[in-house]
Design a protein around this motif. Structure first.
Motif, short mmCIF file in Angstrom:
data_model
loop_
_atom_site.label_atom_id
_atom_site.label_comp_id
_atom_site.label_asym_id
_atom_site.label_seq_id
_atom_site.Cartn_x
_atom_site.Cartn_y
_atom_site.Cartn_z
N ALA A 194 48.98 71.38 48.96
CA ALA A 194 48.10 72.18 48.15
C ALA A 194 46.70 72.18 48.78
N PRO A 195 46.81 73.15 49.64
CA PRO A 195 45.38 73.46 50.59
C PRO A 195 44.56 74.69 49.58
N VAL A 196 43.38 74.22 49.42
CA VAL A 196 42.41 75.34 48.65
C VAL A 196 41.10 75.58 49.60
N LEU A 197 41.07 76.82 49.62
CA LEU A 197 39.92 77.04 50.62
C LEU A 197 38.70 77.85 49.83
N SER A 198 37.72 77.48 49.29
CA SER A 198 36.78 77.92 48.84
C SER A 198 35.53 78.64 49.54
N GLN A 199 35.20 79.78 49.58
CA GLN A 199 34.15 80.59 50.50
C GLN A 199 34.17 79.86 51.76
N PRO A 200 35.23 79.77 52.60
CA PRO A 200 35.09 79.13 53.91
C PRO A 200 34.15 79.70 54.64
N VAL A 209 31.35 84.25 54.47
CA VAL A 209 32.87 83.97 54.56
C VAL A 209 33.16 84.86 55.76
N GLY A 210 32.41 85.87 55.98
CA GLY A 210 32.87 86.64 57.29
C GLY A 210 34.21 87.78 57.05
N ASP A 211 35.12 87.64 57.93
CA ASP A 211 36.26 88.23 57.86
C ASP A 211 37.44 87.48 57.82
N ARG A 212 37.32 86.30 57.37
CA ARG A 212 38.21 85.14 57.56
C ARG A 212 39.65 85.38 56.52
N PHE A 213 39.44 86.04 55.49
CA PHE A 213 40.52 86.25 54.67
C PHE A 213 41.21 87.34 55.22
N ALA A 214 40.51 88.33 56.09
CA ALA A 214 41.72 89.14 56.82
C ALA A 214 42.34 88.37 57.87
N THR A 215 41.89 87.42 58.62
CA THR A 215 42.47 86.54 59.41
C THR A 215 43.57 85.77 58.88
N LEU A 216 43.28 85.25 57.53
CA LEU A 216 44.22 84.41 57.03
C LEU A 216 45.46 85.38 56.48
N ARG A 217 45.29 86.38 56.08
CA ARG A 217 46.37 87.36 55.63
C ARG A 217 47.26 87.50 56.76
N GLU A 218 46.53 87.91 58.10
CA GLU A 218 47.26 88.30 59.07
C GLU A 218 48.12 86.91 59.61
#
Length: 250
Positions: A144-150, A195-204
């Motif tokens: 259960a890894p949770v990333l809050s505002q990485p 947070v930059g563009d990390r959510f886009a990277t995580l989705r990819e």
């Protein structure tokens, strides 16, 4: 102040990977590692950890920087950020590199899991530690890894803004685990530049295994989803995620 905020928490030391840090432990049930944000284990970080304890988990909070229990302030925050930026345990600028502290956190998670048992462990990182739970996912016990505002590495330039703070080998291991069904929960305010563009990277990289909780920003300072700018629904989502992944179904 620290005595009041951390009353009932068991303080001890843990050493691994040539790193020694204090830890604070409380509760019973499956293990969850709560990794604080800058400037440290603030009263609101401790309050969030108490909620995880109350949900039926053994919570361990490592003390990585700052003074446990001390309330945030601008001078205190700047001092902690400076320490994070210069300490060798953290990689706040390097591309495609896993912070050394993640090896220590993985060892800590294994140690607690060996003690309390259960299906596996969970972890939540916030701000500079927001991506640490992703690095801990290299181990199969991380369920259960949770990333809050990485926010690491610091999003200076396009490449750093999308970097996941992982070495190529660790990134490959994380992607493999995601492909095999391990989900990752991420939380952020949409206007948070750190947070930059990390959510886009995580989705990819992770595809449908990445669950994104993205909150509209009401002001430019919105950053700490679970603490300083707390969103109650997001806190509930994190607690539910830990329940879903770590507790036996009845």
């Amino acid at each position: 102040m620290s005595g009041d905020v951390l009353a009932g928490w068991e303080r001890s030391e843990f050493t691994a990977a040539n790193i020694t840090r204090d830890t604070y432990r409380k509760g019973s049930g499956p293990a969850v590692i709560v990794v604080h944000e800058v400037p440290g284990i603030t009263p609101l970080v401790a309050a969030f950890a108490e909620e995880v304890v109350d949900r039926g988990f053994t919570v361990v909070m490592p003390d990585l920087v700052g003074t446990p229990g001390k309330a945030p302030s601008i001078p205190y925050g700047l001092a902690s950020i400076t320490k994070v930026c210069i300490a060798r345990e953290f990689t706040t600028m390097a591309l495609h590199r896993t912070s050394p502290i993640i090896s220590w956190l993985r060892a800590l998670a294994r140690n607690v899991h060996l003690d309390v048992g259960g299906a596996g462990v969970g972890a939540v990182g916030m701000c500079f530690s927001g991506g640490f739970a992703l690095g801990m996912m290299v181990d199969d016990i991380m369920l259960a890894p949770v990333l809050s505002q990485p926010s690491s590495p610091l999003p200076i330039g396009k490449r750093r803004a999308g970097d996941l703070n992982l070495s190529p080998d660790d990134e490959a291991a994380v992607i493999e685990r995601a492909n095999n069904g391990c989900q990752v929960l991420g939380l952020r305010f949409t206007g948070d530049k750190l947070v930059g563009d990390r959510f886009a990277t995580l989705r990819e990289k992770l595809g449908d295994a990445f669950i994104a909780v993205e909150l509209p920003s009401s002001k430019p300072s919105d950053h700490s989803v679970l603490t300083e700018q707390r969103d109650d629904a997001s806190v509930a989502r994190v607690l539910d995620f830990f329940d879903e992944k770590l507790k036996p179904r009845t």
